[in-house]
Design a protein around this motif. Structure first.
Motif, PDB file in Angstrom:
ATOM      1  N   PRO A 139     -26.160   8.155  17.047  1.00 27.77           N
ATOM      2  CA  PRO A 139     -27.001   7.107  17.647  1.00 27.77           C
ATOM      3  C   PRO A 139     -26.454   5.692  17.460  1.00 27.77           C
ATOM      4  CG  PRO A 139     -28.208   8.305  15.914  1.00 27.77           C
ATOM      5  CD  PRO A 139     -26.929   9.033  16.140  1.00 27.77           C
ATOM      6  N   ASP A 140     -25.854   5.403  16.295  1.00 25.81           N
ATOM      7  CA  ASP A 140     -25.299   4.055  16.092  1.00 25.81           C
ATOM      8  C   ASP A 140     -24.100   3.807  17.006  1.00 25.81           C
ATOM      9  OD1 ASP A 140     -27.226   3.640  14.214  1.00 25.81           O
ATOM     10  OD2 ASP A 140     -25.864   3.120  12.584  1.00 25.81           O
ATOM     11  N   THR A 141     -23.334   4.869  17.258  1.00 27.00           N
ATOM     12  CA  THR A 141     -22.185   4.746  18.173  1.00 27.00           C
ATOM     13  C   THR A 141     -22.696   4.384  19.574  1.00 27.00           C
ATOM     14  OG1 THR A 141     -20.910   6.329  16.901  1.00 27.00           O
ATOM     15  CG2 THR A 141     -20.283   6.064  19.209  1.00 27.00           C
ATOM     16  N   ILE A 142     -23.707   5.101  20.002  1.00 28.09           N
ATOM     17  CA  ILE A 142     -24.272   4.858  21.342  1.00 28.09           C
ATOM     18  C   ILE A 142     -24.867   3.452  21.409  1.00 28.09           C
ATOM     19  CG2 ILE A 142     -26.120   5.601  22.925  1.00 28.09           C
ATOM     20  CD1 ILE A 142     -25.630   8.491  21.758  1.00 28.09           C
ATOM     21  N   HIS A 143     -25.592   3.081  20.365  1.00 30.07           N
ATOM     22  CA  HIS A 143     -26.225   1.755  20.353  1.00 30.07           C
ATOM     23  C   HIS A 143     -25.162   0.647  20.386  1.00 30.07           C
ATOM     24  CE1 HIS A 143     -29.150  -1.326  19.614  1.00 30.07           C
ATOM     25  NE2 HIS A 143     -28.488  -1.734  18.555  1.00 30.07           N
ATOM     26  N   THR A 144     -24.073   0.844  19.643  1.00 28.20           N
ATOM     27  CA  THR A 144     -23.010  -0.177  19.608  1.00 28.20           C
ATOM     28  C   THR A 144     -22.409  -0.362  21.002  1.00 28.20           C
ATOM     29  OG1 THR A 144     -22.485   0.399  17.339  1.00 28.20           O
ATOM     30  CG2 THR A 144     -20.783  -0.774  18.544  1.00 28.20           C
ATOM     31  N   LEU A 145     -22.135   0.762  21.671  1.00 22.45           N
ATOM     32  CA  LEU A 145     -21.547   0.653  23.021  1.00 22.45           C
ATOM     33  C   LEU A 145     -22.529  -0.039  23.966  1.00 22.45           C
ATOM     34  CD1 LEU A 145     -19.781   4.107  23.413  1.00 22.45           C
ATOM     35  CD2 LEU A 145     -18.711   1.887  23.017  1.00 22.45           C
ATOM     36  N   ARG A 146     -23.798   0.338  23.867  1.00 22.20           N
ATOM     37  CA  ARG A 146     -24.810  -0.288  24.743  1.00 22.20           C
ATOM     38  C   ARG A 146     -24.911  -1.780  24.466  1.00 22.20           C
ATOM     39  NH1 ARG A 146     -28.924   4.265  24.452  1.00 22.20           N
ATOM     40  NH2 ARG A 146     -28.364   5.439  26.306  1.00 22.20           N
ATOM     41  N   TRP A 147     -24.880  -2.145  23.177  1.00 19.02           N
ATOM     42  CA  TRP A 147     -25.077  -3.552  22.803  1.00 19.02           C
ATOM     43  C   TRP A 147     -23.961  -4.412  23.395  1.00 19.02           C
ATOM     44  CZ3 TRP A 147     -23.210  -7.841  20.380  1.00 19.02           C
ATOM     45  CH2 TRP A 147     -24.153  -8.794  20.019  1.00 19.02           C
ATOM     46  N   HIS A 148     -22.723  -3.935  23.259  1.00 19.90           N
ATOM     47  CA  HIS A 148     -21.606  -4.741  23.793  1.00 19.90           C
ATOM     48  C   HIS A 148     -21.604  -4.725  25.323  1.00 19.90           C
ATOM     49  CE1 HIS A 148     -19.758  -6.109  20.132  1.00 19.90           C
ATOM     50  NE2 HIS A 148     -20.018  -4.938  19.610  1.00 19.90           N
ATOM     51  N   ALA A 149     -22.016  -3.601  25.913  1.00 22.71           N
ATOM     52  CA  ALA A 149     -22.111  -3.551  27.377  1.00 22.71           C
ATOM     53  C   ALA A 149     -23.152  -4.573  27.853  1.00 22.71           C
ATOM     54  CB  ALA A 149     -22.506  -2.145  27.821  1.00 22.71           C
ATOM     55  N   GLU A 150     -24.286  -4.596  27.174  1.00 19.12           N
ATOM     56  CA  GLU A 150     -25.370  -5.500  27.594  1.00 19.12           C
ATOM     57  C   GLU A 150     -25.034  -6.961  27.346  1.00 19.12           C
ATOM     58  OE1 GLU A 150     -27.845  -5.022  29.315  1.00 19.12           O
ATOM     59  OE2 GLU A 150     -28.408  -2.904  29.179  1.00 19.12           O
ATOM     60  N   LEU A 151     -24.147  -7.209  26.387  1.00 17.58           N
ATOM     61  CA  LEU A 151     -23.785  -8.600  26.069  1.00 17.58           C
ATOM     62  C   LEU A 151     -22.947  -9.238  27.175  1.00 17.58           C
ATOM     63  CD1 LEU A 151     -23.485 -10.900  23.833  1.00 17.58           C
ATOM     64  CD2 LEU A 151     -21.334  -9.777  23.239  1.00 17.58           C
ATOM     65  N   ILE A 152     -22.099  -8.402  27.801  1.00 20.50           N
ATOM     66  CA  ILE A 152     -20.965  -8.972  28.529  1.00 20.50           C
ATOM     67  C   ILE A 152     -21.388  -9.778  29.770  1.00 20.50           C
ATOM     68  CG2 ILE A 152     -20.454  -6.877  29.868  1.00 20.50           C
ATOM     69  CD1 ILE A 152     -17.895  -9.208  28.248  1.00 20.50           C
ATOM     70  N   ASP A 153     -22.522  -9.431  30.399  1.00 19.59           N
ATOM     71  CA  ASP A 153     -22.918 -10.243  31.560  1.00 19.59           C
ATOM     72  C   ASP A 153     -23.979 -11.292  31.180  1.00 19.59           C
ATOM     73  OD1 ASP A 153     -25.076  -8.562  31.268  1.00 19.59           O
ATOM     74  OD2 ASP A 153     -25.180  -7.974  33.383  1.00 19.59           O
ATOM     75  N   LYS A 154     -24.043 -11.590  29.881  1.00 17.96           N
ATOM     76  CA  LYS A 154     -24.973 -12.647  29.443  1.00 17.96           C
ATOM     77  C   LYS A 154     -24.264 -13.747  28.669  1.00 17.96           C
ATOM     78  CE  LYS A 154     -28.308  -9.003  29.395  1.00 17.96           C
ATOM     79  NZ  LYS A 154     -27.327  -7.971  29.753  1.00 17.96           N
ATOM     80  N   LEU A 155     -22.926 -13.671  28.639  1.00 17.20           N
ATOM     81  CA  LEU A 155     -22.161 -14.677  27.896  1.00 17.20           C
ATOM     82  C   LEU A 155     -21.719 -15.777  28.844  1.00 17.20           C
ATOM     83  CD1 LEU A 155     -19.657 -12.629  25.713  1.00 17.20           C
ATOM     84  CD2 LEU A 155     -21.480 -14.128  24.886  1.00 17.20           C
TER      85      LEU A 155
END
Ligand code: NAI
Ligand code: BAL
Length: 505
Positions: A123-139
């Protein structure tokens, strides 16, 4: 969704598993150029799991060339952040769909308890990938305050081809800590998993391809440190290396960079992390629970493991009693049985290293307060060694096993000096009922993460990495990790109405 299954269900999944065995280059599995292989075994049983491609510098060259081509032609980097986000979210979804398979594969390959793989690693692996994916179009990038005659933009650009050199203690999670921000930023990656734990990385590469990551962007080169890690470090077309592992190998990467193209190096290395317990700690049961978790989670094969208990002499005996009570919940045995929280160490060689510290405790005539047994030449039960002084190897060296050393103090200044009496500076936890003492210790202990009245590494939003010989060049996790995988470019656009002679000075 991430609740553990039964031992029978895990064994049934294990019986059906197909293991990937070849390197993954340019969107396809391929054997090593030399045709050589190495054997991957289940450390808990000694059973052979797979024969895996033993790559060398020629395979690294092939992977780097494909990764550079993919970066240069922009097939990933030039996609909009939103498009990259969608592909990475699809990868997260595929990991979710295959979560049981990944948890069992991770456990078989590493000896980790499947319960932890299922409830933490996956679950932490999945969450980490999601977190960075979600970050990229908000920077957003920046403009500089240069006045009316120019527009000056400061923009992040993906750094290029990134070598991700991984350890064996959290194979999936460390993969995500590196590729999450690297792929989100638009880089191409060459991943080198540890030889001990290659399987899940190869499976993720396959799923990444299925998710739509273009060929050449995500490559995995399997094999040894000397044969694969070193050529990545020395390669002239690798722009950055993100490494997690031991401090001696981390140092090598700084030398590789100096001897090649001055590639950027980010290191997350070892730790010798203290838990400092003051005599005003309010709840010794909570302290005992947190210290046990910090010391023994993942068999202590954790760079942030609580390795040194530094406790006020007034509360030591009571705390050790309560630690003993909590340790009874930490059963050692078959990693595929979810009742067990302590599995096998990763390899015979690592078992021997950890056992040598138990042998030292005997030689130094230290008192073993709890534990101390070993089984089958690969399991070590959680162990607490009392009366350890700073002169001891148990106090100074990273053990990376389920062994906690105990040292007492009588003043705050002594506690701070003991906590800092190490070349490492990764994490620390402090236990106190006084806000003033908590702040004082948090400020004075030289470590990248200090937790108060708890043990942990923060979450995806907080940077992780160390002071002193625990780290170099940047942090994992959070928006700060994203910046590791970017160059900063200044674009200065003259908009003045002055003549050329006036503007160029
Ligand atoms: N910070 C952490 O999370 C970790 C710390 N360690 C510490 O390191 C000790 C030794 O474990 P190792 O697996 O030997 O760690 P290591 O640091 O040698 O291995 C980490 C990675 O570096 C690669 N590597 C090894 N030698 C290399 C070289 N000459 N050039 C380039 N790459 C190379 C390995 O193949 C692996 O992928 C452990 O007992 C533990 O104390 C190990 C793994 C993770
Ligand atoms: N605890 C995650 C990082 C590491 O052990 O290497």
């Amino acid at each position: 969704m991430h609740e553990p299954l039964t031992v029978a269900e895990y064994k049934a999944i294990a019986a059906e598993l197909q293991f990937p065995t070849n390197a993954f280059i340019d969107g396809a599995f391929r054997p090593a150029n030399s045709g050589k292989t190495f054997t991957s075994t289940n450390p808990a049983t000694g059973e052979v799991l797979a024969e895996i491609a033993a790559c060398d510098a020629t395979d690294v060259d092939a992977a780097v060339s494909k990764a550079k081509q993919a970066f240069d032609d922009g097939r990933w980097r030039l996609r909009s952040p939103n498009e990259r986000k969608e592909v990475l979210l699809k990868l997260a979804k595929l990991l979710e769909r295959n979560r049981h398979e990944l948890a069992v594969m991770e456990s078989l390959d590493s000896g980790k308890p499947v319960r932890e793989c299922q409830t933490v690693d996956v679950p932490d692996t999945i969450h980490t990938l999601r977190w960075h994916a979600e970050l990229i179009d908000k920077l957003y990038d920046n403009t500089a305050p240069v006045g009316a005659n120019a527009l000056t933009m400061i923009v992040r650009e993906p750094i290029g081809v990134v070598g991700c050199v991984l350890p064996w203690n959290f194979p999936l999670l460390m993969l995500a800590w590196k590729i999450g921000p690297a792929l989100a930023a638009g880089c191409s990656v060459i991943v080198k998993p540890a030889q001990e734990t290659t399987l899940t990385t190869l499976r993720v590469a396959e799923l990444a391809h299925e998710a739509g990551i273009p060929a050449g962007v995500f490559n995995v080169v399997t094999g040894g440190g000397k044969e694969v890690g070193e050529p990545i470090g020395l390669h002239m077309d690798v722009d950055m290396v993100a490494f997690t592992g031991s401090t001696p190998t981390g140092r090598r990467f700084l030398r590789y960079a100096a001897d090649s193209n001055l590639k950027k190096i980010v290191l997350e290395c070892g730790g010798k992390n203290p838990a400092v317990v003051l005599d005003d700690a309010e709840d010794l049961d909570l302290v005992a629970e947190q210290v046990v978790n910090g010391a023994f989670w993942n068999m202590g094969e954790n760079c942030s493991a609580t390795s040194r208990l530094i406790v006020h002499s007034k509360v030591k005996d009571e705390l050790l009693k309560r630690i003993g009570a909590y340790m009874r919940e930490w059963k050692t045995g078959d990693p595929l049985d979810p009742v067990n929280r302590i599995g096998a160490l990763v390899s015979k060689a690592h078992f021997e290293k950890v056992k040598s510290f138990l042998d030292d405790a005997k030689t130094e005539k230290l008192s073993v307060a709890h534990g101390g047994e070993t089984y089958n030449g690969i399991f070590i039960e959680p162990t607490v060694v009392d009366g350890v002084t700073p002169a001891s190897r148990l106090f100074q060296e990273e053990i990376f096993g389920p062994v906690l050393s105990v040292t007492t103090f009588n003043s705050l200044a002594e506690a701070i000096a003991l906590a800092n009496d190490t070349n490492y500076g990764l994490t620390a936890s402090v236990y106190t009922g006084s806000l003033r003492n908590a702040i004082k210790l948090s400020r004075e202990i030289r470590a990248g993460v200090v937790t108060v009245n708890c043990f942990g590494e923060g979450d995806a939003t907080t940077p992780f990495g160390g002071y002193k010989e625990s780290g170099f060049g940047g942090r994992d996790k959070s928006v700060f990790a994203h910046d590791n995988y970017c160059e900063l470019k200044t674009i200065w656009i003259d908009v003045s109405e002055r003549s050329v002679d006036e503007t160029i000075r």
